[in-house]
Design an enzyme around this catalytic site. Structure first.
Site, PDB file in Angstrom:
ATOM      1  N   TYR A   1       0.837  -1.209   0.000  1.00  0.00           N
ATOM      2  CA  TYR A   1       0.000   0.000   0.000  1.00  0.00           C
ATOM      3  C   TYR A   1       0.870   1.256   0.000  1.00  0.00           C
ATOM      4  O   TYR A   1       0.637   2.192  -0.779  1.00  0.00           O
ATOM      5  CB  TYR A   1      -0.931  -0.006   1.221  1.00  0.00           C
ATOM      6  CG  TYR A   1      -1.749   1.257   1.351  1.00  0.00           C
ATOM      7  CD1 TYR A   1      -2.879   1.452   0.543  1.00  0.00           C
ATOM      8  CD2 TYR A   1      -1.392   2.260   2.263  1.00  0.00           C
ATOM      9  CE1 TYR A   1      -3.625   2.625   0.652  1.00  0.00           C
ATOM     10  CE2 TYR A   1      -2.124   3.431   2.363  1.00  0.00           C
ATOM     11  CZ  TYR A   1      -3.247   3.610   1.554  1.00  0.00           C
ATOM     12  OH  TYR A   1      -3.966   4.768   1.641  1.00  0.00           O
TER      13      TYR A   1
ATOM     14  N   GLU B   1      25.874 -23.157 -13.096  1.00  0.00           N
ATOM     15  CA  GLU B   1      24.650 -22.387 -12.850  1.00  0.00           C
ATOM     16  C   GLU B   1      23.456 -23.190 -13.341  1.00  0.00           C
ATOM     17  O   GLU B   1      23.590 -24.008 -14.262  1.00  0.00           O
ATOM     18  CB  GLU B   1      24.691 -21.061 -13.621  1.00  0.00           C
ATOM     19  CG  GLU B   1      25.886 -20.188 -13.312  1.00  0.00           C
ATOM     20  CD  GLU B   1      26.069 -19.110 -14.372  1.00  0.00           C
ATOM     21  OE1 GLU B   1      25.133 -18.320 -14.584  1.00  0.00           O
ATOM     22  OE2 GLU B   1      27.150 -19.073 -14.997  1.00  0.00           O
TER      23      GLU B   1
ATOM     24  N   LYS C   1      20.142 -23.921 -15.440  1.00  0.00           N
ATOM     25  CA  LYS C   1      19.679 -23.514 -16.775  1.00  0.00           C
ATOM     26  C   LYS C   1      18.192 -23.168 -16.659  1.00  0.00           C
ATOM     27  O   LYS C   1      17.357 -24.048 -16.465  1.00  0.00           O
ATOM     28  CB  LYS C   1      19.893 -24.647 -17.784  1.00  0.00           C
ATOM     29  CG  LYS C   1      19.564 -24.273 -19.209  1.00  0.00           C
ATOM     30  CD  LYS C   1      19.945 -25.406 -20.143  1.00  0.00           C
ATOM     31  CE  LYS C   1      19.685 -24.997 -21.589  1.00  0.00           C
ATOM     32  NZ  LYS C   1      18.266 -24.752 -21.863  1.00  0.00           N
TER      33      LYS C   1
ATOM     34  N   ASP D   1      14.462 -22.122 -17.641  1.00  0.00           N
ATOM     35  CA  ASP D   1      13.608 -22.455 -18.784  1.00  0.00           C
ATOM     36  C   ASP D   1      12.677 -21.282 -19.072  1.00  0.00           C
ATOM     37  O   ASP D   1      11.573 -21.186 -18.544  1.00  0.00           O
ATOM     38  CB  ASP D   1      12.805 -23.726 -18.472  1.00  0.00           C
ATOM     39  CG  ASP D   1      12.273 -24.379 -19.743  1.00  0.00           C
ATOM     40  OD1 ASP D   1      12.729 -23.990 -20.841  1.00  0.00           O
ATOM     41  OD2 ASP D   1      11.412 -25.262 -19.641  1.00  0.00           O
TER      42      ASP D   1
ATOM     43  N   TYR E   1      22.619 -13.860 -16.443  1.00  0.00           N
ATOM     44  CA  TYR E   1      23.751 -14.774 -16.255  1.00  0.00           C
ATOM     45  C   TYR E   1      24.997 -14.470 -17.086  1.00  0.00           C
ATOM     46  O   TYR E   1      26.023 -15.130 -16.907  1.00  0.00           O
ATOM     47  CB  TYR E   1      23.331 -16.217 -16.544  1.00  0.00           C
ATOM     48  CG  TYR E   1      22.627 -16.397 -17.871  1.00  0.00           C
ATOM     49  CD1 TYR E   1      23.308 -16.313 -19.078  1.00  0.00           C
ATOM     50  CD2 TYR E   1      21.256 -16.670 -17.919  1.00  0.00           C
ATOM     51  CE1 TYR E   1      22.662 -16.476 -20.282  1.00  0.00           C
ATOM     52  CE2 TYR E   1      20.603 -16.838 -19.117  1.00  0.00           C
ATOM     53  CZ  TYR E   1      21.308 -16.756 -20.296  1.00  0.00           C
ATOM     54  OH  TYR E   1      20.663 -16.913 -21.494  1.00  0.00           O
TER      55      TYR E   1
ATOM     56  N   LYS F   1      21.760 -31.524 -19.549  1.00  0.00           N
ATOM     57  CA  LYS F   1      20.294 -31.583 -19.511  1.00  0.00           C
ATOM     58  C   LYS F   1      19.835 -32.696 -18.565  1.00  0.00           C
ATOM     59  O   LYS F   1      20.326 -33.832 -18.643  1.00  0.00           O
ATOM     60  CB  LYS F   1      19.725 -31.817 -20.919  1.00  0.00           C
ATOM     61  CG  LYS F   1      20.110 -30.771 -21.947  1.00  0.00           C
ATOM     62  CD  LYS F   1      19.635 -29.381 -21.582  1.00  0.00           C
ATOM     63  CE  LYS F   1      18.166 -29.158 -21.786  1.00  0.00           C
ATOM     64  NZ  LYS F   1      17.761 -28.942 -23.167  1.00  0.00           N
TER      65      LYS F   1
ATOM     66  N   CYS G   1       7.127 -41.553 -53.691  1.00  0.00           N
ATOM     67  CA  CYS G   1       6.909 -40.250 -53.067  1.00  0.00           C
ATOM     68  C   CYS G   1       5.424 -40.027 -52.808  1.00  0.00           C
ATOM     69  O   CYS G   1       4.603 -40.181 -53.728  1.00  0.00           O
ATOM     70  CB  CYS G   1       7.457 -39.151 -53.979  1.00  0.00           C
ATOM     71  SG  CYS G   1       7.117 -37.480 -53.350  1.00  0.00           S
TER      72      CYS G   1
ATOM     73  N   CYS H   1       4.287 -36.890 -55.295  1.00  0.00           N
ATOM     74  CA  CYS H   1       4.276 -36.916 -56.764  1.00  0.00           C
ATOM     75  C   CYS H   1       4.327 -38.321 -57.353  1.00  0.00           C
ATOM     76  O   CYS H   1       4.252 -38.485 -58.578  1.00  0.00           O
ATOM     77  CB  CYS H   1       5.437 -36.078 -57.314  1.00  0.00           C
ATOM     78  SG  CYS H   1       7.065 -36.779 -56.967  1.00  0.00           S
TER      79      CYS H   1
ATOM     80  N   CYS I   1      13.159 -38.569 -52.915  1.00  0.00           N
ATOM     81  CA  CYS I   1      12.395 -38.411 -54.161  1.00  0.00           C
ATOM     82  C   CYS I   1      13.291 -37.639 -55.126  1.00  0.00           C
ATOM     83  O   CYS I   1      13.744 -36.535 -54.806  1.00  0.00           O
ATOM     84  CB  CYS I   1      11.102 -37.633 -53.892  1.00  0.00           C
ATOM     85  SG  CYS I   1      10.272 -37.085 -55.410  1.00  0.00           S
TER      86      CYS I   1
ATOM     87  N   CYS J   1       8.327 -32.236 -58.182  1.00  0.00           N
ATOM     88  CA  CYS J   1       7.604 -32.573 -56.954  1.00  0.00           C
ATOM     89  C   CYS J   1       7.153 -31.276 -56.271  1.00  0.00           C
ATOM     90  O   CYS J   1       7.985 -30.462 -55.855  1.00  0.00           O
ATOM     91  CB  CYS J   1       8.514 -33.369 -56.023  1.00  0.00           C
ATOM     92  SG  CYS J   1       7.711 -33.868 -54.484  1.00  0.00           S
TER      93      CYS J   1
END
Length: 665
Positions: A32, A111, A113, A115, A222, A309, A403, A406, A421, A427
């Site tokens: 406030y 550090e 990672k 997201d 970072y 990861k 393919c 085509c 192809c 194509c």
């Protein structure tokens, strides 16, 4: 106290309270009281616009409207990180580092990672002047107005900051804030957002900054880039950034061995779920900035950093159907169409099956219950089959022979995992795929023209190849579906503007198989213009750094094709750039052709990057480590003794920066 002094005092108090609350998480006044002070400042600023300040805390509430986000080139490229998934990967990386640095003592900063959505913030004289999204690493979107509403982003720095620098980080949406947003959406009868990362990224491109200001976005920093920062290590960089007013998580550790790194990784793989935001791994960086500069970069990533990861989330679902996609080079990619399933915060309906060998190896069939995970938590992939749930009438997958677009019989050359192809010019999907590649952001970057419009123009018979784009008229385009006069004019204007795109990007845009961005730059630099490249032999092509037999063969075959030569002749006549610009050719020589240099240490008159550029501008090659093929070692101050010893043992001449400059003069 004068009005100006009152305004300045309020601004300073609000900046301090803002930093205490959003960065340090230690508020000293109530919400406030803060709101009342902010309201008082807003009223004073409204009455006295002559005291306007671009760093005023009142900008945090937003209100600016951005109808289109301008694309801006990064002054310092934003690289992506190489990924690792095991201790063995990290040990291999450490060995590669030691081969380049010799016996230098290497420390690592670990550090988390984050997201989120990558961002680059530019500060001049301590003030935020620009905020740009990562984009393709070379250029991104200017989202400064929206970023200014994020309370943890300082508009004015404190302390001994450099006069100009960029700082990189992630815009994230904390989990509690994300949950509250979704609670409000559900109450209002709206669909909830899928995941914090995508919601944070989408928030940056909202046109009304007042809406962005209402979202509980946060910014975790970072990395600092720029000349003369006075910073000597990554760990010091994190502390300096905190001192200047940035929000830098304190979860970082200095490690001396791979075992210490893995202890940090293992701890946070378990405890990451207790964090207030999402993280998908650990980033390990060589701590010394001098070592970072010496290690340098590959075409895509810094050699001095690695992302470890965490194990990807895995789910099971039913594979309903296998379909086949045709790429612009004719390569066939099988695709698994799945019963939709939630995976790592997104709804997954499709996954790549890579090639026929992968399908056969895993014995993947339609109707199977399959295990799906996100490779690097980005691209969904099938990693196995739950054979206990296989239907009794299941039949092995028969890979297509023709393919799907085509009908041409597919071929597969020895040693190649893909089927192709061969109907290169007939194509439809290959034709539109090549045009879509030609107009893409990293190639010709044609404003007002997207993939769907290319499909439409092709379907209506207005284009059959990318050269046809340059003879399109507004009158031809306007009658098409969803094409008003303004859209048609923008498309034609965008095509006309693209003739300014430099030669190396035009070469990439041509879509020569195996010629990516980096290879296109090397070929453009080596041959200077398209005419010299068109008549180059296999041997001449393979003499270019990093050009092997496969790429050379592809380039020769491309320029042997009459249709390709016809398209290039047309593009030339429309004014496209088919030779290096005068700026690029300026100061370029062949003085050092055939010579390889290794650069090590700290230099007096040039930076290490400037020295490497001088080597390449004069026809030389920059090597990463000393070998019998090294022509010279350019030695600066603080060079590791092992490099000198190795150079001496191999008989590699050791020269100073002044010797080198004399060599090119």
């Amino acid at each position: 106290m004068s009005v100006k002094e009152k305004i300045e005092a309020l601004r300073q108090q609000l900046r301090e309270h803002n930093h205490n609350y959003y960065v340090l998480d230690t508020p000293t006044i109530s919400d406030y009281e803060f709101d009342m002070m902010l309201k008082e400042l807003q009223e004073l600023e409204a009455k006295h616009p002559e005291f306007h300040d671009p760093t005023s805390p009142t900008l945090r509430v937003g209100g600016g409207i951005t109808k289109s986000f301008n694309t801006i080139a990064h002054e310092h490229r934003m690289y992506s990180l190489e990924n690792s998934y095991s201790k063995e990967d990290l040990e291999d990386w450490e060995k590669r580092i030691q081969r380049i640095l010799g016996d230098a003592m290497v420390e690592f900063t670990c550090e988390l990672k984050y997201d989120g959505a990558s961002i680059s913030l530019t500060y001049e004289k301590g003030q935020l002047v620009k905020a740009v999204t990562r984009g393709d690493g070379f250029q991104g979107d200017d989202v400064t107005t929206n970023i200014k509403t994020i309370r943890s982003v300082p508009l004015q720095l404190t302390g001994d900051y450099p006069p100009k620098f960029d700082i990189r980080g992630e815009i994230i949406l904390p989990l509690d804030g994300f949950a509250k947003m979704n609670e409000e959406r559900i109450t209002a009868g709206e669909d909830p957002y899928m995941n914090p990362r995508n919601t944070a990224s989408g928030s940056l491109k909202l046109q009304d900054s007042a809406i962005v200001a209402q979202r509980p976005l946060d910014c975790l920093l970072y990395g600092i880039v720029g000349p003369n920062t006075g910073i000597t290590s990554q760990y010091q960089m994190l502390q300096k950034a905190r001192d200047w007013g940035f929000k830098v998580p304190t979860i970082a550790k200095l490690c001396k061995t791979t075992d210490e790194v893995m202890s940090f990784v293992d701890y946070w793989d378990v405890h990451r779920h207790q964090l207030p935001y999402e993280t998908d791994g650990v980033v390990i960086k060589v701590n010394s900035i001098q070592h970072q500069e010496e290690l340098g970069y590959t075409a895509k990533s810094p050699r001095w950093a690695m992302a470890y990861k965490f194990k990807a989330e895995q789910v099971s679902t039913v594979l309903n159907e296998i379909t086949y996609q045709v790429g612009r080079t004719g390569a066939i990619t099988p695709v698994a169409n799945l019963e939709p399933v939630l995976l790592a915060g997104t709804r997954v309906k499709r996954a790549s099956l890579h090639n026929a060998d992968q399908i056969e190896k895993l014995d993947i069939r339609e109707g199977d219950t399959v295990f799906v995970e996100k490779g690097g938590e980005i691209i969904p992939k099938i990693i196995g089959v739950d054979f206990s749930k296989r239907p009794t009438d299941s039949k092995p997958t028969q890979y297509i022979t023709h393919c799907p677009e085509c009908g041409t019989a597919l071929v597969r050359t020895e040693g190649d995992a893909k089927h192709y192809c061969t109907n290169f010019y007939g194509c439809p999907t290959q034709i539109t795929g090549r045009i879509q590649h030609f107009i893409s952001r990293k190639a010709m970057d044609i404003e007002g023209l997207g993939a769907e419009t290319v499909e439409l123009l092709f379907k209506e018979g207005l284009i059959r190849n990318y050269a046809d784009l340059y003879i399109l008229t507004t009158e031809q385009i306007m009658p098409l579906e969803r094409m008003a006069e303004k859209s048609a004019e923008n498309l034609v204007k965008g095509v006309a503007e693209s003739v300014k795109i430099p030669f190396e990007r035009v070469l990439f845009a041509l879509g020569i198989r195996f010629v990516g961005e980096t290879v296109a730059k090397k070929l453009a630099k080596a041959f200077k213009n398209i005419d010299a490249l068109m008549v180059a032999s296999m041997d001449e092509l393979m003499a270019v750094d990093e050009i092997g037999e496969r790429i050379a063969q592809s380039v020769v075959e491309f320029f042997q094709n009459e249709r390709n030569l016809e398209n290039i002749a047309r593009l030339k006549s429309y004014g496209l750039q088919f030779e290096l610009s005068k700026d690029k050719l300026l100061n370029q020589t062949e003085i050092l052709k055939g010579k390889t240099f290794v650069v090590s240490g700290v230099f007096e008159t040039v930076s290490r990057d400037e020295l490497k550029k001088l080597i390449e501008d004069n026809g030389g090659k920059v090597g990463s480590s000393i070998s019998s093929k090294t022509s010279f070692l350019v030695a600066g101050d603080k060079m590791g003794p092992s490099k000198r010893t190795k150079a001496e043992s191999l008989g590699v001449p050791i020269i100073s920066e002044f010797d080198f400059k004399a060599m090119i003069q």
